[in-house]
Design an enzyme around this catalytic site. Sequence first.
Site, PDB file in Angstrom:
ATOM      1  N   LYS A  22       0.820  -1.209   0.000  1.00 16.64           N
ATOM      2  CA  LYS A  22       0.000   0.000   0.000  1.00 16.64           C
ATOM      3  C   LYS A  22       0.858   1.265   0.000  1.00 16.64           C
ATOM      4  CE  LYS A  22      -1.285   2.086   3.650  1.00 16.64           C
ATOM      5  NZ  LYS A  22      -1.668   3.278   4.397  1.00 16.64           N
ATOM      6  N   ASN A  23       1.827   1.329   0.906  1.00 10.89           N
ATOM      7  CA  ASN A  23       2.562   2.582   1.056  1.00 10.89           C
ATOM      8  C   ASN A  23       3.531   2.848  -0.094  1.00 10.89           C
ATOM      9  OD1 ASN A  23       1.110   3.305   3.257  1.00 10.89           O
ATOM     10  ND2 ASN A  23       2.622   2.624   4.769  1.00 10.89           N
ATOM     11  N   ARG A  93      -4.438  10.537   3.322  1.00 10.35           N
ATOM     12  CA  ARG A  93      -3.254  11.226   3.816  1.00 10.35           C
ATOM     13  C   ARG A  93      -2.184  11.319   2.720  1.00 10.35           C
ATOM     14  NH1 ARG A  93      -1.526  14.503   7.897  1.00 10.35           N
ATOM     15  NH2 ARG A  93       0.718  14.494   7.743  1.00 10.35           N
ATOM     16  N   CYS A 117      -5.812  13.531  11.923  1.00 11.62           N
ATOM     17  CA  CYS A 117      -5.136  12.292  12.256  1.00 11.62           C
ATOM     18  C   CYS A 117      -5.909  11.524  13.295  1.00 11.62           C
ATOM     19  CB  CYS A 117      -3.752  12.651  12.755  1.00 11.62           C
ATOM     20  SG  CYS A 117      -3.088  11.481  13.882  1.00 11.62           S
ATOM     21  N   ARG A 123       0.424  15.393  12.851  1.00 11.65           N
ATOM     22  CA  ARG A 123       1.128  14.830  11.695  1.00 11.65           C
ATOM     23  C   ARG A 123       1.623  15.978  10.825  1.00 11.65           C
ATOM     24  NH1 ARG A 123      -1.025   9.751   8.819  1.00 11.65           N
ATOM     25  NH2 ARG A 123       1.216   9.693   8.438  1.00 11.65           N
ATOM     26  N   PRO A 124       2.708  16.620  11.252  1.00 13.20           N
ATOM     27  CA  PRO A 124       3.202  17.793  10.526  1.00 13.20           C
ATOM     28  C   PRO A 124       3.785  17.439   9.160  1.00 13.20           C
ATOM     29  CG  PRO A 124       4.737  17.162  12.268  1.00 13.20           C
ATOM     30  CD  PRO A 124       3.554  16.243  12.388  1.00 13.20           C
ATOM     31  N   ILE A 125       3.867  18.439   8.258  1.00 13.05           N
ATOM     32  CA  ILE A 125       4.544  18.213   6.971  1.00 13.05           C
ATOM     33  C   ILE A 125       5.615  19.286   6.735  1.00 13.05           C
ATOM     34  CG2 ILE A 125       2.736  16.868   5.814  1.00 13.05           C
ATOM     35  CD1 ILE A 125       1.921  19.452   4.353  1.00 13.05           C
ATOM     36  N   ASP A 126       6.140  19.805   7.840  1.00 14.68           N
ATOM     37  CA  ASP A 126       7.150  20.868   7.729  1.00 14.68           C
ATOM     38  C   ASP A 126       8.395  20.411   6.964  1.00 14.68           C
ATOM     39  OD1 ASP A 126       7.233  19.333  10.311  1.00 14.68           O
ATOM     40  OD2 ASP A 126       9.230  20.212  10.371  1.00 14.68           O
ATOM     41  N   GLN A 127       8.770  19.144   7.065  1.00 21.52           N
ATOM     42  CA  GLN A 127       9.982  18.674   6.372  1.00 21.52           C
ATOM     43  C   GLN A 127       9.760  18.579   4.855  1.00 21.52           C
ATOM     44  OE1 GLN A 127      12.995  18.337   8.037  1.00 21.52           O
ATOM     45  NE2 GLN A 127      11.665  19.271   9.585  1.00 21.52           N
ATOM     46  N   ASP A 308       3.911   0.651  11.997  1.00 20.46           N
ATOM     47  CA  ASP A 308       2.660   0.155  11.408  1.00 20.46           C
ATOM     48  C   ASP A 308       2.338  -1.279  11.836  1.00 20.46           C
ATOM     49  OD1 ASP A 308       2.508   2.613  10.247  1.00 20.46           O
ATOM     50  OD2 ASP A 308       3.149   1.965   8.267  1.00 20.46           O
ATOM     51  N   ARG A 400      -9.089   0.103   3.534  1.00 20.66           N
ATOM     52  CA  ARG A 400      -8.220   1.054   2.835  1.00 20.66           C
ATOM     53  C   ARG A 400      -6.827   0.489   2.630  1.00 20.66           C
ATOM     54  NH1 ARG A 400      -9.369   7.235   4.263  1.00 20.66           N
ATOM     55  NH2 ARG A 400     -11.035   7.328   2.730  1.00 20.66           N
TER      56      ARG A 400
HETATM   57  C1  EPZ Z   1       4.290   6.998   6.440  1.00 17.59           C
HETATM   58  O1  EPZ Z   1       3.630   8.128   6.950  1.00 17.59           O
HETATM   59  C2  EPZ Z   1       3.258   5.900   6.304  1.00 17.59           C
HETATM   60  N1  EPZ Z   1       2.212   6.349   5.401  1.00 17.59           N
HETATM   61  C3  EPZ Z   1       2.690   5.547   7.657  1.00 17.59           C
HETATM   62  O2  EPZ Z   1       1.899   4.389   7.472  1.00 17.59           O
HETATM   63  C4  EPZ Z   1       3.817   5.188   8.630  1.00 17.59           C
HETATM   64  O3  EPZ Z   1       3.287   5.031   9.928  1.00 17.59           O
HETATM   65  C5  EPZ Z   1       4.893   6.275   8.641  1.00 17.59           C
HETATM   66  O4  EPZ Z   1       5.339   6.561   7.303  1.00 17.59           O
HETATM   67  C6  EPZ Z   1       6.118   5.875   9.449  1.00 17.59           C
HETATM   68  O5  EPZ Z   1       6.662   4.691   8.939  1.00 17.59           O
HETATM   69  C7  EPZ Z   1       2.395   6.248   4.110  1.00 17.59           C
HETATM   70  O6  EPZ Z   1       3.415   5.779   3.626  1.00 17.59           O
HETATM   71  C8  EPZ Z   1       1.274   6.700   3.234  1.00 17.59           C
HETATM   72  P1  EPZ Z   1       6.654  10.145   8.450  1.00 17.59           P
HETATM   73  P2  EPZ Z   1       4.336   9.552   6.909  1.00 17.59           P
HETATM   74  O7  EPZ Z   1       6.731  11.407   7.667  1.00 17.59           O
HETATM   75  O8  EPZ Z   1       5.196   9.618   5.710  1.00 17.59           O
HETATM   76  C9  EPZ Z   1       7.376  13.359  11.964  1.00 17.59           C
HETATM   77  C10 EPZ Z   1      -0.003   3.003   7.733  1.00 17.59           C
HETATM   78  O9  EPZ Z   1      -0.556   2.522   8.744  1.00 17.59           O
HETATM   79  N2  EPZ Z   1       7.337  14.342  10.862  1.00 17.59           N
HETATM   80  O10 EPZ Z   1       7.723   9.138   8.260  1.00 17.59           O
HETATM   81  O11 EPZ Z   1       3.294  10.579   7.061  1.00 17.59           O
HETATM   82  C11 EPZ Z   1       6.013  12.737  12.201  1.00 17.59           C
HETATM   83  O12 EPZ Z   1       5.230  13.537  13.064  1.00 17.59           O
HETATM   84  C12 EPZ Z   1       0.483   4.440   7.713  1.00 17.59           C
HETATM   85  O13 EPZ Z   1       0.144   2.390   6.686  1.00 17.59           O
HETATM   86  C13 EPZ Z   1       7.642  15.655  11.124  1.00 17.59           C
HETATM   87  O14 EPZ Z   1       7.915  16.047  12.263  1.00 17.59           O
HETATM   88  O15 EPZ Z   1       5.240   9.456   8.220  1.00 17.59           O
HETATM   89  C14 EPZ Z   1       6.390  11.411  12.776  1.00 17.59           C
HETATM   90  O16 EPZ Z   1       6.633  11.557  14.146  1.00 17.59           O
HETATM   91  C15 EPZ Z   1       0.051   5.234   8.876  1.00 17.59           C
HETATM   92  N3  EPZ Z   1       7.607  16.534  10.074  1.00 17.59           N
HETATM   93  C16 EPZ Z   1       7.697  11.061  12.072  1.00 17.59           C
HETATM   94  O17 EPZ Z   1       8.194  12.291  11.556  1.00 17.59           O
HETATM   95  C17 EPZ Z   1       7.327  16.163   8.819  1.00 17.59           C
HETATM   96  O18 EPZ Z   1       7.329  17.016   7.917  1.00 17.59           O
HETATM   97  C18 EPZ Z   1       7.578  10.069  10.919  1.00 17.59           C
HETATM   98  O19 EPZ Z   1       6.589  10.515   9.994  1.00 17.59           O
HETATM   99  C19 EPZ Z   1       7.019  14.822   8.565  1.00 17.59           C
HETATM  100  C20 EPZ Z   1       7.038  13.924   9.603  1.00 17.59           C
END
Ligand code: EPZ
Length: 433
Positions: A22-23, A93, A117, A123-127, A308, A400
Amino acid sequence: MTKYIIHGGKPLFGEVEISGAKNAAVAIIPAALMVNGVCRIENIPQISDVTMSLKILEQLGARIRSVNRHTVEIDSRHIYSTKTSYELARKIRASYYLIGALLGRFGDAEVALPGGCNFGGARPIDQHIKGFTALGARVTVEGGFIHASAEGRKLKGANIYLDVVSVGATMNIMMAAAMAQGNTVIENAAKEPHIVDLANFLNSMGANIRGAGTDTIKIQGVDHLTGGTYAIIPDQIEAGTYMAAVAATGGQVLVKNIIPKHMDCITAKLQECGVEVDEHEDTLLVRRCGPLHKANIKTLPYPGFPTDMQPQMTTVLALAEGTSLVTEGVWSSRYRYVDELKRMGARIQVDDKTAVVEGVDHLTGAPIQASDLRAGAALVIAALAAHGESEISQVQYIERGYEDIVNKLRSLGADIRAVDVPDEDLDLTAHIS
Ligand code: EPZ
């Protein structure tokens, strides 16, 4: 709306075929927008997040042809819009991958901010934004949309150091940089198998991305991407979920179509719990005859134990002898399902990021509700292992991310059926995936 009715207590036996990841799919489908040609994508999982992603692409002008159940052709030669509809994009998402893809190819993207969320944390997207900005895009957030624009210029390669290891930011920056002018280096990149899969997909369409799967990814921008054929990797988490189900119920199941390397940390943890796992080329034989032992888990970015799989493994540990500690190391919170497990007789105390799981002899069936995808998977496992009947609602979340879960489990001897019930007020936008 559908509910699952499960009569638990039956061990699982047989073979299960794992679907495409999926991911990986939810990133590769948007990435197909970057290709000025036709991409044939194989091993696509039949899940609603994929259906939704394909609908979004269609709405932007892509032509989609289903070749068979698991293969689609995406023709992105006639994209006429770089703005997604709020209604569609907010539902998944992963719609944030459209930003990297559209910005990368057209220099402009306007995408509805992903919905809230359901883990119970931010769930920030600042990065992601930091990466797009470093490449020269102007990023604004207004009216529920995120707008990223190169303002008529070409994006320019840059060195980007991620402050947190983020799967989404790594993939989004990879896409945005694939056709930028010059070289981009992403440091402190995430290393998940789906990151390597996206890089392989883009490379097979003509991109020049090296180092995916390590913490330094180097991208040399190319002029354009052309069409081709690509097969998505098997789903590590779906496979892990079936392994956890066998651990919880007992029995013996051959998990087919997997990449054993991707399963290493899950396999090792289940073995620590007393589950036997025999590895073959692209299958795993999972067997549990004796009691489950306690284990401690800390979730971490790959190759650490995947967040996950945390809810599913906590459910297994709820049935193990002794007290286990589970620590969530990726998300600020991901324990909403614990209250439902407690209603089934589990003894779990959550303190911030740690769950103290005191194993019980058995769980008891109950009406329970999925709050997100993996929480739902954990509840299915709990219900399969429990004595008596459980009724799981909000299974839309489960569907999903898990293809045909009811039939796959039935083929393993589980007593599970899906029943349609009158619609309730359901907010799918809160789901994350
Ligand atoms: C992906 O989410 C997956 N989703 C998630 O799977 C998974 O839990 C996660 O990666 C971690 O492995 C998809 O691939 C669609 P991250 P993503 O950015 O990319 C922080 C499932 O169940 N962060 O790696 O959104 C964030 O808060 C789903 O299949 C920032 O601070 O996760 C978290 O603590 C749910 N700023 C950590 O990083 C940012 O800009 C990891 O998040 C982005 C993230």
